[in-house]
Scaffold this active site. Structure first.
Site, mmCIF file in Angstrom:
data_model
loop_
_atom_site.group_PDB
_atom_site.id
_atom_site.type_symbol
_atom_site.label_atom_id
_atom_site.label_comp_id
_atom_site.label_asym_id
_atom_site.label_seq_id
_atom_site.Cartn_x
_atom_site.Cartn_y
_atom_site.Cartn_z
ATOM 1 C CG ASP A 9 -17.784 -48.729 11.851
ATOM 2 O OD1 ASP A 9 -18.263 -49.831 11.516
ATOM 3 O OD2 ASP A 9 -18.140 -48.131 12.887
ATOM 4 C CB SER A 10 -21.782 -48.673 9.655
ATOM 5 O OG SER A 10 -21.551 -49.009 11.016
ATOM 6 C CE1 TYR A 41 -23.109 -49.721 6.152
ATOM 7 C CE2 TYR A 41 -21.369 -51.362 6.105
ATOM 8 C CZ TYR A 41 -21.951 -50.225 5.601
ATOM 9 O OH TYR A 41 -21.378 -49.596 4.531
ATOM 10 C CB CYS A 74 -17.491 -52.421 10.283
ATOM 11 S SG CYS A 74 -19.254 -52.773 10.358
ATOM 12 C CB THR A 76 -21.853 -55.542 10.768
ATOM 13 O OG1 THR A 76 -22.096 -55.379 12.171
ATOM 14 C CG2 THR A 76 -23.131 -55.955 10.073
ATOM 15 C CD GLU A 152 -22.696 -43.556 15.219
ATOM 16 O OE1 GLU A 152 -22.764 -42.370 14.875
ATOM 17 O OE2 GLU A 152 -21.867 -44.359 14.744
ATOM 18 C CB CYS A 185 -20.485 -54.271 17.622
ATOM 19 S SG CYS A 185 -20.994 -52.680 16.919
ATOM 20 C CG HIS A 187 -20.743 -48.430 16.928
ATOM 21 N ND1 HIS A 187 -20.494 -48.930 15.681
ATOM 22 C CD2 HIS A 187 -21.201 -47.165 16.756
ATOM 23 C CE1 HIS A 187 -20.810 -48.000 14.777
ATOM 24 N NE2 HIS A 187 -21.236 -46.925 15.403
HETATM 25 N N1 DGL Z 1 -19.461 -50.955 14.052
HETATM 26 C C1 DGL Z 1 -20.170 -52.020 13.409
HETATM 27 C C2 DGL Z 1 -19.615 -53.393 13.796
HETATM 28 O O1 DGL Z 1 -18.505 -53.522 14.258
HETATM 29 C C3 DGL Z 1 -21.664 -52.087 13.579
HETATM 30 C C4 DGL Z 1 -22.497 -50.898 13.641
HETATM 31 C C5 DGL Z 1 -23.728 -50.988 12.754
HETATM 32 O O2 DGL Z 1 -24.638 -51.776 13.014
HETATM 33 O O3 DGL Z 1 -23.717 -50.253 11.774
HETATM 34 O O4 DGL Z 1 -20.278 -54.379 13.617
#
Ligand code: DGL
Length: 265
Positions: A9-10, A41, A74, A76, A152, A185, A187
């Site tokens: 993941d990012s 990301y 992730c 994204t 985060e 997402c 997160h």
């Molecule tokens: N965890 C990432 C997702 O599922 C996004 C976080 C980011 O923007 O880096 O899209």
């Protein structure tokens, strides 16, 4: 030897997916790789994301890491780069994309929401997903980068700025008809209790974690890697592309090379 599963993941969002997979397959060898140097990301271009994902594959190959399966945990990255990444590696890749299909199936009001990053909401992949799996349902799209930062912060400090969270959610203006909100997402499940409380439990939150764990289990089976599950629970290896200001984990800092000049637009 155990099957080696790398979860990417990012940032730390992918840990919400990793938890589901670990519960289902406790004895595999896991690595968690975060490209936190480029976080978020959701604010990057598709080309940048494709390039970073190709760099990840390059890193794995250069460092002779024997990875049996990669989970791009992730939304994204998956909605932007999944098909490009699959072209350059033979390692099986599992992508994580918004749970539009199950959300449309369980919605009673036939009005669902997708809460994701700006890049995921803008991605043609996401729009195809909606067209294919929610044609009889209204889907309202909401994006936020702020929630990623809050997740985060909450993960590393256990401190949640509820005021900021409520302000961000209020600002989104989520429609009152919506009975299912897709957390598109990885997160966002970190904030799910607080999001649920904000909506007074009137909205069902849905993410892809459990479905991904099933998919990983199925693929390990398909690739005859199930026997590699046996044995003791292994320590989790972390990789990150930038320092983490936390004593929660010891992170090995790694460098991803910019491959953009090699990636065709
Ligand atoms: N965890 C990432 C997702 O599922 C996004 C976080 C980011 O923007 O880096 O899209």
């Amino acid at each position: 030897m155990s099957a080696h599963i790398m979860v990417f993941d990012s940032g730390i969002g992918g840990t919400t997916v990793l938890e589901h997979i670990q519960k289902r397959i406790p004895n595999a060898q896991y690595s968690y790789f975060m490209d936190n140097a480029l976080l978020p990301y959701g604010a990057q271009t598709q080309q940048t994301i494709i390039s970073r994902l190709c760099s990840l594959i390059y890193f794995i190959e250069q460092n002779a890491l024997v990875v049996d399966l990669i989970v791009i945990a992730c939304n994204t990255a998956s909605t932007s780069a999944l098909s490009e990444v699959r072209k350059i590696t033979s390692i099986p890749i599992v992508g994580v994309v918004p749970a539009i299909k199950p959300a449309a199936q369980v919605s009673r009001t036939k009005h669902i929401g997708l809460l994701a990053t700006p890049a995921t909401v803008a991605s043609p992949y996401t729009h195809t997903l909606i067209k294919e799996h929610a044609s009889n349902t209204e889907v309202s799209l909401y994006s936020s980068v702020e929630l990623v930062a809050l997740a985060e912060q909450f993960f590393f400090t256990q401190q949640l700025n509820t005021h900021k969270l409520h302000k961000a959610l209020m600002h989104l203006g989520i429609h009152s008809d919506i009975d299912v909100l897709v957390l598109g997402c990885t997160h966002f499940p970190i904030l799910s209790d607080a999001i649920q409380a904000y909506f007074n439990n009137t909205v069902q939150l849905l993410d892809s974690g459990a479905a991904i764990a099933s998919r990983v289990s199925y693929l390990l089976d398909q690739h005859n890697l199930k026997s590699k599950w046996a044995g003791e629970k292994k320590p989790l290896h972390y990789y990150a592309t930038a320092d983490i200001l936390s004593n929660k984990q010891v992170i090995k800092d790694v460098t991803l090379i910019d491959l953009s000049q090699y990636v065709k637009s």
